[in-house]
Design a protein around this motif. Structure first.
Motif, PDB file in Angstrom:
ATOM      1  N   ASP A  40       0.847  -1.179   0.000  1.00  0.00           N
ATOM      2  CA  ASP A  40       0.000   0.000   0.000  1.00  0.00           C
ATOM      3  C   ASP A  40       0.886   1.234   0.000  1.00  0.00           C
ATOM      4  OD1 ASP A  40       0.874   0.380   2.603  1.00  0.00           O
ATOM      5  OD2 ASP A  40      -0.915  -0.500   3.506  1.00  0.00           O
ATOM      6  N   ARG A  41       0.289   2.394   0.250  1.00  0.00           N
ATOM      7  CA  ARG A  41       1.058   3.637   0.178  1.00  0.00           C
ATOM      8  C   ARG A  41       1.679   4.011   1.516  1.00  0.00           C
ATOM      9  NH1 ARG A  41      -3.652   6.890  -3.112  1.00  0.00           N
ATOM     10  NH2 ARG A  41      -3.837   5.394  -4.828  1.00  0.00           N
ATOM     11  N   ALA A  42       1.988   3.032   2.324  1.00  0.00           N
ATOM     12  CA  ALA A  42       2.591   3.295   3.632  1.00  0.00           C
ATOM     13  C   ALA A  42       3.906   4.056   3.479  1.00  0.00           C
ATOM     14  CB  ALA A  42       2.836   1.980   4.367  1.00  0.00           C
ATOM     15  N   ALA A  43       4.183   4.882   4.473  1.00  0.00           N
ATOM     16  CA  ALA A  43       5.360   5.746   4.397  1.00  0.00           C
ATOM     17  C   ALA A  43       6.667   4.963   4.391  1.00  0.00           C
ATOM     18  CB  ALA A  43       5.350   6.725   5.566  1.00  0.00           C
ATOM     19  N   ASP A  44       6.635   3.726   4.918  1.00  0.00           N
ATOM     20  CA  ASP A  44       7.877   2.960   4.959  1.00  0.00           C
ATOM     21  C   ASP A  44       8.128   2.178   3.676  1.00  0.00           C
ATOM     22  OD1 ASP A  44       5.906   1.088   5.235  1.00  0.00           O
ATOM     23  OD2 ASP A  44       6.723   0.133   7.025  1.00  0.00           O
ATOM     24  N   GLY A  45       7.189   2.190   2.734  1.00  0.00           N
ATOM     25  CA  GLY A  45       7.398   1.546   1.443  1.00  0.00           C
ATOM     26  C   GLY A  45       7.603   0.052   1.518  1.00  0.00           C
ATOM     27  N   THR A  46       6.815  -0.644   2.330  1.00  0.00           N
ATOM     28  CA  THR A  46       7.001  -2.081   2.476  1.00  0.00           C
ATOM     29  C   THR A  46       5.934  -2.870   1.725  1.00  0.00           C
ATOM     30  OG1 THR A  46       5.737  -2.069   4.547  1.00  0.00           O
ATOM     31  CG2 THR A  46       8.137  -1.933   4.712  1.00  0.00           C
ATOM     32  N   CYS A  47       6.352  -4.040   1.252  1.00  0.00           N
ATOM     33  CA  CYS A  47       5.448  -5.055   0.711  1.00  0.00           C
ATOM     34  C   CYS A  47       5.411  -6.168   1.751  1.00  0.00           C
ATOM     35  CB  CYS A  47       5.959  -5.579  -0.627  1.00  0.00           C
ATOM     36  SG  CYS A  47       5.012  -6.972  -1.292  1.00  0.00           S
ATOM     37  N   LYS A  48       4.237  -6.503   2.236  1.00  0.00           N
ATOM     38  CA  LYS A  48       4.105  -7.468   3.316  1.00  0.00           C
ATOM     39  C   LYS A  48       3.625  -8.815   2.781  1.00  0.00           C
ATOM     40  CE  LYS A  48       3.315  -4.069   6.964  1.00  0.00           C
ATOM     41  NZ  LYS A  48       3.665  -2.901   6.141  1.00  0.00           N
ATOM     42  N   VAL A  49       4.262  -9.880   3.242  1.00  0.00           N
ATOM     43  CA  VAL A  49       3.915 -11.245   2.853  1.00  0.00           C
ATOM     44  C   VAL A  49       3.232 -11.920   4.036  1.00  0.00           C
ATOM     45  CG1 VAL A  49       4.773 -13.451   1.997  1.00  0.00           C
ATOM     46  CG2 VAL A  49       5.930 -11.326   1.335  1.00  0.00           C
ATOM     47  N   PHE A  50       2.022 -12.472   3.799  1.00  0.00           N
ATOM     48  CA  PHE A  50       1.267 -13.120   4.855  1.00  0.00           C
ATOM     49  C   PHE A  50       1.093 -14.611   4.560  1.00  0.00           C
ATOM     50  CE2 PHE A  50       0.080  -8.685   5.102  1.00  0.00           C
ATOM     51  CZ  PHE A  50       0.019  -8.441   6.471  1.00  0.00           C
TER      52      PHE A  50
ATOM     53  N   GLY B 271      -0.979 -17.758   3.971  1.00  0.00           N
ATOM     54  CA  GLY B 271      -2.316 -17.906   3.420  1.00  0.00           C
ATOM     55  C   GLY B 271      -3.252 -18.731   4.265  1.00  0.00           C
ATOM     56  N   GLU B 272      -2.745 -19.435   5.262  1.00  0.00           N
ATOM     57  CA  GLU B 272      -3.586 -20.273   6.108  1.00  0.00           C
ATOM     58  C   GLU B 272      -4.007 -19.562   7.394  1.00  0.00           C
ATOM     59  OE1 GLU B 272      -1.590 -23.960   6.756  1.00  0.00           O
ATOM     60  OE2 GLU B 272      -1.845 -24.631   4.672  1.00  0.00           O
ATOM     61  N   ASN B 273      -3.069 -18.867   8.032  1.00  0.00           N
ATOM     62  CA  ASN B 273      -3.408 -18.219   9.309  1.00  0.00           C
ATOM     63  C   ASN B 273      -3.280 -16.696   9.257  1.00  0.00           C
ATOM     64  OD1 ASN B 273      -0.614 -17.745   9.423  1.00  0.00           O
ATOM     65  ND2 ASN B 273      -0.247 -19.522  10.745  1.00  0.00           N
ATOM     66  N   TYR B 274      -2.881 -16.153   8.101  1.00  0.00           N
ATOM     67  CA  TYR B 274      -2.764 -14.704   7.868  1.00  0.00           C
ATOM     68  C   TYR B 274      -1.740 -14.019   8.767  1.00  0.00           C
ATOM     69  CZ  TYR B 274      -7.082 -15.854   5.469  1.00  0.00           C
ATOM     70  OH  TYR B 274      -8.019 -16.443   4.668  1.00  0.00           O
ATOM     71  N   GLU B 275      -0.798 -14.781   9.278  1.00  0.00           N
ATOM     72  CA  GLU B 275       0.281 -14.182  10.046  1.00  0.00           C
ATOM     73  C   GLU B 275       1.311 -13.547   9.110  1.00  0.00           C
ATOM     74  OE1 GLU B 275       2.001 -17.102  12.573  1.00  0.00           O
ATOM     75  OE2 GLU B 275       0.291 -17.159  13.965  1.00  0.00           O
ATOM     76  N   LEU B 276       1.892 -12.445   9.572  1.00  0.00           N
ATOM     77  CA  LEU B 276       2.907 -11.763   8.784  1.00  0.00           C
ATOM     78  C   LEU B 276       4.160 -12.624   8.713  1.00  0.00           C
ATOM     79  CD1 LEU B 276       3.868  -9.176   7.310  1.00  0.00           C
ATOM     80  CD2 LEU B 276       4.647  -8.328   9.533  1.00  0.00           C
ATOM     81  N   VAL B 277       4.606 -12.913   7.497  1.00  0.00           N
ATOM     82  CA  VAL B 277       5.787 -13.742   7.280  1.00  0.00           C
ATOM     83  C   VAL B 277       7.024 -12.880   7.062  1.00  0.00           C
ATOM     84  CG1 VAL B 277       6.856 -15.457   5.754  1.00  0.00           C
ATOM     85  CG2 VAL B 277       4.425 -15.615   6.312  1.00  0.00           C
ATOM     86  N   LYS B 278       6.863 -11.811   6.271  1.00  0.00           N
ATOM     87  CA  LYS B 278       8.025 -11.011   5.919  1.00  0.00           C
ATOM     88  C   LYS B 278       7.587  -9.634   5.445  1.00  0.00           C
ATOM     89  CE  LYS B 278      12.303 -11.329   3.218  1.00  0.00           C
ATOM     90  NZ  LYS B 278      13.098 -12.161   2.279  1.00  0.00           N
TER      91      LYS B 278
END
Length: 262
Positions: A3-13, A15-22
């Motif tokens: 998204d347009r977050a100020a930190d410029g991150t792409c987040k990987v979740f 797919g089974e438990n929706y926990e943030l992976v990276k």
């Protein structure tokens, strides 16, 4: 997810438990993203007008290991959609600020050429591709300001061998998402008013309208899943505007689920 977050991150979740992976550091201002399944690469447009940058950087992220593999610089400040050849190195990006399509070599990470969409199409915001028949479908908003996006738009068909227009059709306003289903030869264009226009590709040069889906008026983000024969539309939380004044009951966000008919 990006998204347009100020930190410029792409987040990987997960797919089974929706926990943030990276979290993957990219340029700020991420807006549109597209996934190329054969290569397992996620392409994310960042920078540009959402970051105060004079160009857009299309970031390449591997879905296999979460690595940022590099960027494709594009001379545009507003890329809103991307589409990929099913076999071959080409991809296409709409340059909404200059009313053009960029043809990109993914292997060389460089621009091959650009095609002007004027005068038939202004503000291209959605793309889909029929690789087998060399046809690129473009959803056009036609108007520059958000107040005008509700006005009728266009759907333009381009020959990807030449970049020339094959056909143009009236469509709902505020083009936002676009899908081509090769099995049914159908094109779906989702607009800002919750309207999805549907066409059938009779042959590469002839198309017919087969209907219009009228959903919630604030539904514009959508997803076609051919394997499930489902079409999903996300309707955002909203208040209706009455006589120019926003008010009344707040409607909660919800997902519309449509069954795709044969």
């Amino acid at each position: 997810m990006s998204d347009r977050a100020a930190d410029g991150t792409c987040k990987v979740f997960n797919g089974e438990n929706y926990e943030l992976v990276k979290s993957i550091k990219l340029a700020v201002g991420a807006d549109n993203a597209a996934y190329d399944a054969p290569s397992h690469y996620q392409y994310v447009s960042a920078g540009g007008c959402h970051a105060g940058m004079p160009i857009t950087l299309i970031a390449i992220v591997s879905a296999l290991n979460g690595q940022h593999l590099g960027d494709i610089p594009v001379d545009s400040v507003n890329i809103q959609a991307m589409a990929f050849e099913s076999s071959g190195p080409k991809m296409y990006a709409d340059l909404a600020d200059v009313n053009k399509i960029a043809v990109i070599d993914r292997e060389k990470r460089s621009i091959i050429t650009t095609w002007s969409l004027a005068p038939q199409c202004q503000k291209p915001y959605a793309l889909s591709l029929d690789s087998a028949h060399q046809r690129l479908f473009v959803g056009c908003r036609l108007f520059a300001t958000q107040a005008e996006w509700w006005q009728p738009g266009k759907m333009l068909v381009l020959n990807t061998d030449s970049g020339k227009a094959v056909a143009v059709f009236d469509a709902g306003g505020g083009a936002d998402e676009m899908f081509f289903d090769a099995a049914s030869q159908r094109i779906y264009l989702q607009g800002y008013e919750g309207i999805a226009d549907v066409w059938k590709e009779v042959d590469p040069d002839h198309y017919e309208s087969i209907g219009r889906i009228q959903g919630g008026v604030h539904g514009k983000t959508s997803l076609l899943v051919p394997e499930l024969k489902r079409y999903y539309v996300a309707v955002s939380e909203h208040q209706d505007v009455i006589r120019g004044i926003q008010g009344g009951k707040v409607e909660e966000a919800y997902i519309e689920v449509y069954e795709v008919q044969p």
